[in-house]
Design a protein around this motif. Structure first.
Motif, mmCIF file in Angstrom:
data_model
loop_
_atom_site.group_PDB
_atom_site.id
_atom_site.type_symbol
_atom_site.label_atom_id
_atom_site.label_comp_id
_atom_site.label_asym_id
_atom_site.label_seq_id
_atom_site.Cartn_x
_atom_site.Cartn_y
_atom_site.Cartn_z
ATOM 1 N N GLN A 94 -21.930 13.898 14.149
ATOM 2 C CA GLN A 94 -21.906 13.749 15.847
ATOM 3 C C GLN A 94 -22.534 14.756 16.280
ATOM 4 O O GLN A 94 -23.331 14.429 17.495
ATOM 5 N N LEU A 95 -22.499 16.049 16.058
ATOM 6 C CA LEU A 95 -23.197 16.944 16.877
ATOM 7 C C LEU A 95 -24.578 16.852 16.560
ATOM 8 O O LEU A 95 -25.443 17.019 17.661
ATOM 9 N N VAL A 96 -25.155 16.582 15.279
ATOM 10 C CA VAL A 96 -26.592 16.364 15.286
ATOM 11 C C VAL A 96 -27.118 15.124 15.949
ATOM 12 O O VAL A 96 -28.314 15.430 16.478
ATOM 13 N N GLY A 97 -26.157 14.211 16.047
ATOM 14 C CA GLY A 97 -26.673 12.949 16.864
ATOM 15 C C GLY A 97 -27.053 13.168 18.386
ATOM 16 O O GLY A 97 -28.061 13.003 18.866
ATOM 17 N N VAL A 98 -26.167 13.941 19.114
ATOM 18 C CA VAL A 98 -26.193 14.255 20.234
ATOM 19 C C VAL A 98 -27.278 15.133 20.562
ATOM 20 O O VAL A 98 -27.999 15.228 21.476
ATOM 21 N N VAL A 99 -27.391 16.268 19.598
ATOM 22 C CA VAL A 99 -28.536 17.190 19.696
ATOM 23 C C VAL A 99 -29.781 16.428 19.638
ATOM 24 O O VAL A 99 -30.818 16.810 20.426
ATOM 25 N N GLY A 100 -30.068 15.500 18.763
ATOM 26 C CA GLY A 100 -31.038 14.890 18.566
ATOM 27 C C GLY A 100 -31.332 14.075 19.740
ATOM 28 O O GLY A 100 -32.898 14.118 20.072
ATOM 29 N N THR A 151 -20.838 8.635 20.358
ATOM 30 C CA THR A 151 -20.069 9.856 20.372
ATOM 31 C C THR A 151 -19.844 10.284 21.940
ATOM 32 O O THR A 151 -18.565 10.629 22.391
ATOM 33 N N ILE A 152 -20.815 10.102 22.871
ATOM 34 C CA ILE A 152 -20.611 10.353 24.110
ATOM 35 C C ILE A 152 -19.648 9.407 24.795
ATOM 36 O O ILE A 152 -18.622 9.936 25.745
ATOM 37 N N ALA A 153 -19.969 8.096 24.621
ATOM 38 C CA ALA A 153 -19.104 7.055 25.218
ATOM 39 C C ALA A 153 -17.444 7.397 24.875
ATOM 40 O O ALA A 153 -16.778 6.928 25.771
ATOM 41 N N GLU A 154 -17.299 7.614 23.486
ATOM 42 C CA GLU A 154 -15.833 7.915 23.246
ATOM 43 C C GLU A 154 -15.309 9.097 24.034
ATOM 44 O O GLU A 154 -13.856 9.244 24.014
ATOM 45 N N LEU A 155 -15.828 10.152 24.690
ATOM 46 C CA LEU A 155 -15.435 11.249 25.453
ATOM 47 C C LEU A 155 -15.398 10.795 26.891
ATOM 48 O O LEU A 155 -14.642 11.504 27.616
ATOM 49 N N LEU A 156 -15.766 9.703 27.364
ATOM 50 C CA LEU A 156 -15.839 9.041 28.655
ATOM 51 C C LEU A 156 -14.380 8.200 29.039
ATOM 52 O O LEU A 156 -14.056 7.421 27.942
ATOM 53 N N PRO A 157 -14.006 7.938 29.811
ATOM 54 C CA PRO A 157 -13.059 7.139 30.128
ATOM 55 C C PRO A 157 -13.599 5.505 30.291
ATOM 56 O O PRO A 157 -14.979 5.369 30.373
ATOM 57 N N SER A 158 -12.611 4.536 29.957
ATOM 58 C CA SER A 158 -13.027 3.258 29.881
ATOM 59 C C SER A 158 -12.423 2.246 30.673
ATOM 60 O O SER A 158 -11.063 2.610 31.060
ATOM 61 N N LEU A 159 -13.259 1.156 31.174
ATOM 62 C CA LEU A 159 -12.643 0.337 32.143
ATOM 63 C C LEU A 159 -11.669 -0.839 31.363
ATOM 64 O O LEU A 159 -10.992 -1.603 31.806
ATOM 65 N N ASN A 160 -12.146 -0.915 30.017
ATOM 66 C CA ASN A 160 -11.793 -1.768 29.139
ATOM 67 C C ASN A 160 -11.708 -3.344 29.705
ATOM 68 O O ASN A 160 -10.618 -4.020 29.630
ATOM 69 N N ARG A 161 -12.794 -3.697 30.143
ATOM 70 C CA ARG A 161 -12.853 -5.104 30.616
ATOM 71 C C ARG A 161 -12.911 -5.932 29.679
ATOM 72 O O ARG A 161 -13.430 -5.787 28.508
ATOM 73 N N SER A 162 -12.550 -7.345 29.874
ATOM 74 C CA SER A 162 -12.705 -8.319 28.829
ATOM 75 C C SER A 162 -13.927 -8.831 28.519
ATOM 76 O O SER A 162 -14.630 -9.266 29.576
ATOM 77 N N LEU A 207 -24.040 3.755 27.856
ATOM 78 C CA LEU A 207 -23.125 4.050 28.325
ATOM 79 C C LEU A 207 -22.445 3.245 29.380
ATOM 80 O O LEU A 207 -21.103 3.307 29.649
ATOM 81 N N VAL A 208 -23.205 2.589 30.412
ATOM 82 C CA VAL A 208 -22.634 1.775 31.292
ATOM 83 C C VAL A 208 -21.719 0.589 30.644
ATOM 84 O O VAL A 208 -20.699 0.279 30.934
ATOM 85 N N PRO A 215 -15.929 1.215 24.101
ATOM 86 C CA PRO A 215 -16.949 1.770 23.101
ATOM 87 C C PRO A 215 -16.761 0.842 21.881
ATOM 88 O O PRO A 215 -17.764 0.302 21.179
ATOM 89 N N GLU A 216 -15.536 0.327 21.414
ATOM 90 C CA GLU A 216 -15.234 -0.583 20.252
ATOM 91 C C GLU A 216 -15.885 -1.784 20.399
ATOM 92 O O GLU A 216 -16.734 -2.318 19.581
ATOM 93 N N THR A 217 -15.831 -2.517 21.636
ATOM 94 C CA THR A 217 -16.529 -3.564 21.829
ATOM 95 C C THR A 217 -17.990 -3.725 21.865
ATOM 96 O O THR A 217 -18.610 -4.501 21.262
ATOM 97 N N TRP A 218 -18.253 -2.732 22.740
ATOM 98 C CA TRP A 218 -19.750 -2.455 23.122
ATOM 99 C C TRP A 218 -20.539 -2.299 21.852
ATOM 100 O O TRP A 218 -21.524 -3.011 21.245
ATOM 101 N N PHE A 219 -20.168 -1.301 20.827
ATOM 102 C CA PHE A 219 -20.835 -1.081 19.791
ATOM 103 C C PHE A 219 -20.769 -1.885 18.476
ATOM 104 O O PHE A 219 -21.760 -1.940 17.501
#
Length: 459
Positions: A94-100, A151-162, A207-208, A215-219
């Motif tokens: 995860q760290l490698v991905g964000v740094v990359g 990795t970044i998205a999982e640190l952010l809040p989610s609206l969890n829209r349908s 990210l939007v 994150p689960e639905t999007w990815f």
């Protein structure tokens, strides 16, 4: 150009490989580092005939294996692989991905303006799209952990829209086609600033989307890059199953049920196969001769490229669905056409992987020294950038990868048929139309290989 993809296509039989050795390497669509082009030395009719015959021969060989117990034993073989410190490894990835991702944005905007000397361009096209992608189907997919956007998205809040279920995976299909169209018509593969702008835009959009739907639905549903690596990972010998890391025989997971679910996911598989053909077709004199009068008549070039991309995808998808209709008729089954398309689409992933390896293995090895050198001083313009000169016999590796991809696809479809149909003859007859479809796909690709390669016109 250094970072424009090497469009190396292979043949589909060992006989043709021997011919290549005899008359010289088949280098059509192979962009050398000085942008020179070479026309194939093998007669086009022989190239096409041999490729189609190889698919038919592979089908005949697979048809000889009708022992269900043997097929089940091959596809059911599993071994647990212990991975000490798995959680630490995931955190490291995860760290490698964000740094990359940060590296690409910073160096893309601030580094050297020449693509062949910019570490961000080389990292994206050589390190990630060529090298890393190959590991997802040759070894195992680590993208779920490496994915910086997730990795970044999982640190952010989610609206969890349908998420609108009617859309299914079609947004990911559109995303894949859109990314390939952008790569063809823009300098994103050569201009660091353009690449960094595209990556930044993709980051914001992703990210939007993850913020809105989770994150689960999007990815899992929308993101095309995540779906590419997830599908490619099903070919790999190492995979995470039931919470454990397991070793399996390559490609055996392609015949498992529910790998794809619905025409939308079938469409993504077809798109993955089609974009490789499209990428080669728009770099042929035939395409230029077709485009010249249309562009002269006032059709915008960018629109024309998009229309051909969509029309070709529709044609490839239509041919596959037509094959399913004839398969249902010949097999005499009550299974629907939709069910047959869903079951027999996954084997095509082996073809897509074989083409990818043929395109990018030599490209990766040639420019890996350039990536390593520029990454050491990413903000400095180097006077010379080292490259690796590959021996002439290396073209045989590309030939073998395409051949193995098609053989694996034939075998996976064969195993799927014996899992679906109770009768041996029924299972074999169901494969006649799909073999014909693979011949059509193959010969269309090989026809492109037989053409001289040029830069895509008007872009």
């Amino acid at each position: 150009m250094y970072c424009r993809r090497l469009r190396r296509w292979g043949t589909l039989s060992s006989w043709l490989a021997l011919l290549v050795v005899a008359v010289g390497p088949a280098a059509a669509h192979g962009a050398s580092l000085d942008s020179s082009r070479e026309t194939i030395a093998i007669p086009a009719w022989l190239f096409l005939l041999t490729g189609g015959a190889a698919i038919g021969a592979s089908f005949l060989l697979a048809s000889l294996v009708t022992d269900r117990a043997l097929i089940d034993a091959i596809h059911g073989w599993r071994r647990t692989v212990p991975v000490p410190g798995e959680h630490l490894l995931r955190g490291f990835l995860q760290l490698v991905g964000v740094v990359g991702l940060s590296f690409v944005l910073v160096v893309g905007f601030l580094g050297p303006e020449l693509g062949n000397a910019n570490a961000a361009v080389l990292l994206v096209w050589v390190g990630w799209w060529a090298g890393f992608t190959a590991t997802t189907y040759l070894v195992g997919s680590t993208w779920p952990a490496l994915n910086p956007w997730r990795t970044i998205a999982e640190l952010l809040p989610s609206l969890n829209r349908s998420y609108p279920e009617r859309l299914g995976a079609w947004p990911s299909v559109a995303g894949l086609l859109g990314l390939v169209w952008l790569e063809v018509v823009s300098p994103v593969a050569d201009a660091p600033g353009v690449l960094a702008t595209v990556v930044a835009g993709y980051t914001v959009f992703t990210l939007v989307g993850a913020l809105a739907y989770g994150p689960e639905t999007w990815f899992e549903t929308v993101d095309p890059i995540s779906r590419v690596f997830r599908y490619y990972g099903r070919l790999a010998p190492i995979a995470r199953e039931d919470g454990q890391i397991r070793l399996r025989l390559p490609g055996t997971a392609l015949s498992e049920t529910r790998l794809v679910d619905g025409l939308d996911e079938v469409g993504f598989v077809i798109a993955l196969v089609w974009v490789t053909t499209y990428d080669g077709f728009v770099a042929t004199p035939t395409w230029r001769s077709l485009a010249d009068p249309l562009v002269s008549a006032g059709v915008p070039a960018l629109v024309l490229y998009l229309l051909v991309l969509l029309a070709g995808f529709g044609l490839f998808l239509g041919v596959f669905v037509l094959g399913a209709r004839y398969s249902r008729r010949l097999a005499g089954t009550y299974l629907s056409v939709a069910e047959l398309t869903r079951q027999f689409a996954p084997p095509l992933l082996a073809i897509a992987a074989g083409y990818h390896l043929a395109h990018y293995l030599g490209y990766f090895l040639t420019l890996a020294p350039s990536l390593a050198t520029t990454a050491a001083t990413p903000l400095t313009l180097l006077e010379t950038v080292p490259v690796l000169a590959l021996p002439g016999w290396f073209d045989g590796v590309a030939l073998a990868s395409v051949l193995l991809g098609h053989i694996l696809a034939i075998w996976a479809a064969h195993a799927t048929a014996f899992d679906l149909f109770p009768g041996r003859l029924q299972a074999i007859r169901s494969q006649y139309p799909y073999t014909a479809v693979m011949v059509v796909y193959t010969m269309s690709s090989l026809w492109i290989v037989s053409q001289p390669t040029i830069a895509p016109p008007y872009v």
